[in-house]
Motif scaffolding. Sequence first.
Motif, PDB file in Angstrom:
ATOM      1  N   SER A  72      46.121  51.098  40.126  1.00  0.00           N
ATOM      2  CA  SER A  72      46.377  50.815  38.720  1.00  0.00           C
ATOM      3  C   SER A  72      47.396  51.812  38.180  1.00  0.00           C
ATOM      4  CB  SER A  72      45.077  50.912  37.931  1.00  0.00           C
ATOM      5  OG  SER A  72      44.677  52.283  37.824  1.00  0.00           O
ATOM      6  N   LYS A  73      47.830  51.585  36.989  1.00  0.00           N
ATOM      7  CA  LYS A  73      48.637  52.586  36.294  1.00  0.00           C
ATOM      8  C   LYS A  73      47.710  53.692  35.782  1.00  0.00           C
ATOM      9  CE  LYS A  73      48.262  50.179  31.860  1.00  0.00           C
ATOM     10  NZ  LYS A  73      49.008  49.548  30.745  1.00  0.00           N
ATOM     11  N   LEU A 119      45.394  55.596  33.391  1.00  0.00           N
ATOM     12  CA  LEU A 119      44.550  55.089  32.308  1.00  0.00           C
ATOM     13  C   LEU A 119      43.859  56.246  31.602  1.00  0.00           C
ATOM     14  CD1 LEU A 119      42.923  52.243  34.444  1.00  0.00           C
ATOM     15  CD2 LEU A 119      44.735  51.950  32.735  1.00  0.00           C
ATOM     16  N   GLN A 151      43.807  57.037  37.688  1.00  0.00           N
ATOM     17  CA  GLN A 151      44.108  55.780  38.365  1.00  0.00           C
ATOM     18  C   GLN A 151      42.916  55.323  39.210  1.00  0.00           C
ATOM     19  OE1 GLN A 151      47.805  57.662  40.110  1.00  0.00           O
ATOM     20  NE2 GLN A 151      48.505  55.525  39.984  1.00  0.00           N
ATOM     21  N   GLN A 155      45.687  40.925  41.657  1.00  0.00           N
ATOM     22  CA  GLN A 155      45.295  42.131  40.927  1.00  0.00           C
ATOM     23  C   GLN A 155      45.468  41.890  39.436  1.00  0.00           C
ATOM     24  OE1 GLN A 155      48.341  45.426  41.389  1.00  0.00           O
ATOM     25  NE2 GLN A 155      48.899  44.179  43.157  1.00  0.00           N
ATOM     26  N   TYR A 156      44.585  42.504  38.651  1.00  0.00           N
ATOM     27  CA  TYR A 156      44.597  42.235  37.217  1.00  0.00           C
ATOM     28  C   TYR A 156      44.050  43.440  36.460  1.00  0.00           C
ATOM     29  CZ  TYR A 156      43.254  40.181  32.718  1.00  0.00           C
ATOM     30  OH  TYR A 156      43.104  39.926  31.375  1.00  0.00           O
ATOM     31  N   GLN A 157      44.811  43.890  35.496  1.00  0.00           N
ATOM     32  CA  GLN A 157      44.390  44.999  34.646  1.00  0.00           C
ATOM     33  C   GLN A 157      43.738  44.450  33.379  1.00  0.00           C
ATOM     34  OE1 GLN A 157      44.676  48.679  35.003  1.00  0.00           O
ATOM     35  NE2 GLN A 157      43.132  48.188  33.446  1.00  0.00           N
ATOM     36  N   TYR A 158      42.462  44.739  33.190  1.00  0.00           N
ATOM     37  CA  TYR A 158      41.759  44.308  31.979  1.00  0.00           C
ATOM     38  C   TYR A 158      42.352  45.053  30.781  1.00  0.00           C
ATOM     39  CZ  TYR A 158      37.837  42.958  28.975  1.00  0.00           C
ATOM     40  OH  TYR A 158      37.059  42.429  27.968  1.00  0.00           O
ATOM     41  N   GLN A 159      42.616  44.292  29.697  1.00  0.00           N
ATOM     42  CA  GLN A 159      43.412  44.885  28.622  1.00  0.00           C
ATOM     43  C   GLN A 159      42.789  44.772  27.233  1.00  0.00           C
ATOM     44  OE1 GLN A 159      47.173  42.863  29.026  1.00  0.00           O
ATOM     45  NE2 GLN A 159      47.828  44.170  30.734  1.00  0.00           N
ATOM     46  N   PHE A 217      40.323  47.777  36.729  1.00  0.00           N
ATOM     47  CA  PHE A 217      41.486  47.208  37.417  1.00  0.00           C
ATOM     48  C   PHE A 217      40.945  46.340  38.550  1.00  0.00           C
ATOM     49  CE2 PHE A 217      44.598  47.874  40.983  1.00  0.00           C
ATOM     50  CZ  PHE A 217      45.641  47.111  40.452  1.00  0.00           C
TER      51      PHE A 217
END
Length: 389
Positions: free
Chosen positions: A178-179, A181, A187, A202-206, A216
């Motif tokens: 992930s980036k 956080l 990360q 892949q998916y970053q919850y926002q 992530f």
Amino acid sequence: MQSACSQETGGSTERLGLQSFTPGSRPATPRECSRGRGSETSNRLVVKKSPHSTLLLRLQEAEFQQHGTRRPSAHLNSSTMRWHSPCLPLFFLFSLLALSLAGDEDFKICSYNVQEFNLEKSQDYRVLHTITRIVSRCDICLLLHVTDSDGKGIQALLDSLNRATDRYDGYTYQSVASKGLGDDLQQYVFLYRTDTANVTGQYQYQKPDSFVRPPFAVQFYSAKTAIKSFILIPLHSEPSRAVQEIDRLYDVFQEVSKKWSNKNVMFLGDFHAACAYVTRDNKRDIRLYTNSAFAWLIGDRVDTTVSEETNCAFDRIVVHGKTFLKAITPFSAQVYNYALDLKIPRAKAVEISDHLPVEVDLKSSAPLLQATPLLILLSISAVLSASVI
């Protein structure tokens, strides 16, 4: 009249060859039969009644009647006799099963709060070597609390893992991260074996204000596993908000499972789900506890910390649904005490991290690995029974 070797049974003579003994003659002993001595036709074997032995004797008798000669019995050759054993097919079947079971292993997923892992920490050879040993046990290993903004620390770990291929496991590793956080830019980093797993999403919850370090989610596919496709969702909760953040993982589950049409979801990480941060009364406010579709594989009484001063199950693994639960190897979810296994003093282990890794195994997709212990026992029983016939 030609005679055959025989055995005494309750005062009567039981015929094992094609002809009986001449009355009044001394029957040859089994030892004499096997060595070609005794009566005038003592080169005929005393054999156990089996289809193999009866057929061989009849073939020998037919050859003698046709040509007037008899080849040396194959049963007189111990090396040949082994190949006529009726239990050999079962023996080879069991051997193949055993080799197949030993030649493959379950798929291991690990989670480890490595506590501020970065380039500086990776430059400590002892620390890097220990983390390499830990990660190399796993097909997928989640690292939490990674503060490696330029990626050089993780690259050093990957280099160590891939250099150690011949020494540890023979696999090649890659990472997906992930980036940064939260305020300290932590990360979530997944290290995985490219030979046994692939990243398919892949998916970053926002959603704002739900988490200090939002999950992530990464979807993996592994042909080695029985379940094939599954989603891993990590969380390193903020201790003071642990109850709320663990509860909101349910919202993450709904969004991610809908996005990928996949409900094979595993949550893992440092939840702070114990001691003062999450009490027994707090569980009624956490949907991952109140919803029976979720199974907590690491129990409340497990200690996932290194220090002697704490005894808390901070690190957890939770899976959704019966399908995923059935794909888990029973009793495989556990803490890996690397300090004990690698004989590292506790004081040195604390310098690496104040957490211990947690892990779980997924069942292999290999058909023979699905054989039950009962099948193996039946195979052994069959071999033993055949050997005493």
